[in-house]
Write a protein that holds these residues in place. Structure first.
Motif, PDB file in Angstrom:
ATOM      1  N   ASP A 127       0.831  -1.207   0.000  1.00  0.00           N
ATOM      2  CA  ASP A 127       0.000   0.000   0.000  1.00  0.00           C
ATOM      3  C   ASP A 127       0.865   1.256   0.000  1.00  0.00           C
ATOM      4  O   ASP A 127       0.518   2.262  -0.639  1.00  0.00           O
ATOM      5  CB  ASP A 127      -0.932   0.013   1.214  1.00  0.00           C
ATOM      6  N   ALA A 128       2.008   1.208   0.708  1.00  0.00           N
ATOM      7  CA  ALA A 128       2.919   2.355   0.737  1.00  0.00           C
ATOM      8  C   ALA A 128       3.515   2.589  -0.655  1.00  0.00           C
ATOM      9  O   ALA A 128       3.657   3.736  -1.100  1.00  0.00           O
ATOM     10  CB  ALA A 128       4.032   2.121   1.756  1.00  0.00           C
ATOM     11  N   LEU A 129       3.838   1.501  -1.348  1.00  0.00           N
ATOM     12  CA  LEU A 129       4.342   1.608  -2.731  1.00  0.00           C
ATOM     13  C   LEU A 129       3.316   2.306  -3.612  1.00  0.00           C
ATOM     14  O   LEU A 129       3.648   3.195  -4.392  1.00  0.00           O
ATOM     15  CB  LEU A 129       4.585   0.199  -3.296  1.00  0.00           C
ATOM     16  N   SER A 130       2.070   1.887  -3.481  1.00  0.00           N
ATOM     17  CA  SER A 130       0.992   2.470  -4.264  1.00  0.00           C
ATOM     18  C   SER A 130       0.817   3.953  -3.938  1.00  0.00           C
ATOM     19  O   SER A 130       0.624   4.780  -4.830  1.00  0.00           O
ATOM     20  CB  SER A 130      -0.303   1.702  -3.980  1.00  0.00           C
ATOM     21  N   ALA A 131       0.941   4.291  -2.658  1.00  0.00           N
ATOM     22  CA  ALA A 131       0.784   5.686  -2.226  1.00  0.00           C
ATOM     23  C   ALA A 131       1.871   6.567  -2.845  1.00  0.00           C
ATOM     24  O   ALA A 131       1.588   7.660  -3.351  1.00  0.00           O
ATOM     25  CB  ALA A 131       0.841   5.778  -0.704  1.00  0.00           C
ATOM     26  N   LEU A 132       3.119   6.099  -2.831  1.00  0.00           N
ATOM     27  CA  LEU A 132       4.211   6.880  -3.412  1.00  0.00           C
ATOM     28  C   LEU A 132       4.062   6.999  -4.929  1.00  0.00           C
ATOM     29  O   LEU A 132       4.333   8.050  -5.505  1.00  0.00           O
ATOM     30  CB  LEU A 132       5.572   6.268  -3.056  1.00  0.00           C
ATOM     31  N   ALA A 133       3.593   5.918  -5.562  1.00  0.00           N
ATOM     32  CA  ALA A 133       3.364   5.960  -7.012  1.00  0.00           C
ATOM     33  C   ALA A 133       2.300   7.002  -7.344  1.00  0.00           C
ATOM     34  O   ALA A 133       2.427   7.767  -8.306  1.00  0.00           O
ATOM     35  CB  ALA A 133       2.950   4.592  -7.521  1.00  0.00           C
ATOM     36  N   ASN A 134       1.243   7.066  -6.513  1.00  0.00           N
ATOM     37  CA  ASN A 134       0.174   8.044  -6.727  1.00  0.00           C
ATOM     38  C   ASN A 134       0.656   9.478  -6.513  1.00  0.00           C
ATOM     39  O   ASN A 134       0.075  10.424  -7.046  1.00  0.00           O
ATOM     40  CB  ASN A 134      -1.016   7.762  -5.801  1.00  0.00           C
ATOM     41  N   LEU A 135       1.736   9.625  -5.742  1.00  0.00           N
ATOM     42  CA  LEU A 135       2.308  10.951  -5.509  1.00  0.00           C
ATOM     43  C   LEU A 135       3.295  11.344  -6.609  1.00  0.00           C
ATOM     44  O   LEU A 135       3.898  12.407  -6.570  1.00  0.00           O
ATOM     45  CB  LEU A 135       3.013  10.994  -4.144  1.00  0.00           C
ATOM     46  N   GLY A 136       3.487  10.443  -7.585  1.00  0.00           N
ATOM     47  CA  GLY A 136       4.321  10.787  -8.731  1.00  0.00           C
ATOM     48  C   GLY A 136       5.735  10.234  -8.715  1.00  0.00           C
ATOM     49  O   GLY A 136       6.541  10.560  -9.582  1.00  0.00           O
ATOM     50  N   PHE A 137       6.048   9.394  -7.715  1.00  0.00           N
ATOM     51  CA  PHE A 137       7.384   8.815  -7.677  1.00  0.00           C
ATOM     52  C   PHE A 137       7.502   7.708  -8.714  1.00  0.00           C
ATOM     53  O   PHE A 137       6.549   6.974  -8.968  1.00  0.00           O
ATOM     54  CB  PHE A 137       7.695   8.242  -6.283  1.00  0.00           C
ATOM     55  N   LYS A 138       8.704   7.581  -9.318  1.00  0.00           N
ATOM     56  CA  LYS A 138       8.954   6.500 -10.265  1.00  0.00           C
ATOM     57  C   LYS A 138       8.951   5.178  -9.503  1.00  0.00           C
ATOM     58  O   LYS A 138       9.300   5.155  -8.318  1.00  0.00           O
ATOM     59  CB  LYS A 138      10.317   6.693 -10.951  1.00  0.00           C
TER      60      LYS A 138
END
Length: 198
Positions: A153-164
């Protein structure tokens, strides 16, 4: 600039391959690791490439992954490291293994490659320190992508914030390492954001 080739593999040798793209055969230099992964003659292949233009000719280098190509670019930025030496290093070390060796200052590991003496190995370690380990595409030694539960879920959250994806994966892996596998999603995301911002 030729950035990638997609075509039919028509020849494989110890240090190069030939890929037929719409009737044109491109000779590409590649690491042993990439050549081993291509499959047999007649296989359809997709390779990322880097074109080097010199006075004595053009050389097309090919890679099986973005991480390998980015590491090649970093290696060839070091004085005394040409394309062939960089491929020799990538034939014996993955980008992650090289990043680990550089972060530990392990010149002996870098020196395992053909054509890399002790002085050049030391220069590579010195010049890439702080560059290769922090490079999102080169990967972080030992940092496997987090899987399951709050980490996913943390991976998904960072991806949604625009991180590669590679940046998010490295940051979350580092946060899980610090906080443990049972950390809450909230604390994981907060720490991962701090790690990614460094």
């Amino acid at each position: 600039m030729i950035a990638r080739l997609a075509g039919t593999l028509v020849e494989v040798a110890a240090d190069h391959a030939v890929v037929d793209v719409a009737g044109v055969g491109y000779l590409v230099q590649a690491s042993g690791r990439t050549l081993d992964s291509l499959g047999g003659v007649g296989s359809e292949v997709l390779l990322l490439t880097e074109l080097q233009v010199r006075e004595d000719g053009w050389t097309l280098f090919a890679f099986g992954s973005t991480g390998e190509r980015e590491t090649f670019r970093l290696l060839t930025s070091v004085q005394g490291v040409g394309g062939r030496v960089a491929l020799a290093i990538l034939s014996v070390l993955t980008p992650e293994e090289l990043a680990g060796a550089v972060s530990r200052g392990d010149k002996a590991m870098v020196g395992r490659a053909n054509g890399v003496g002790p002085k050049l190995a030391q220069r590579i370690v010195n010049e890439l320190a702080g560059k290769i380990g922090s490079h999102p595409l080169a990967g972080v030694a030992g940092a496997a992508p987090p899987r399951g539960g709050a980490a996913k879920d943390a991976l998904s959250a960072l991806a949604n914030l625009g991180f590669k994806p590679a940046e998010a994966s490295s940051a979350v892996a580092a946060a899980v390492e610090d906080l443990g596998p049972d950390a809450s999603l909230d604390s994981l995301v907060r720490l991962a954001l701090r790690k990614a911002a460094k």
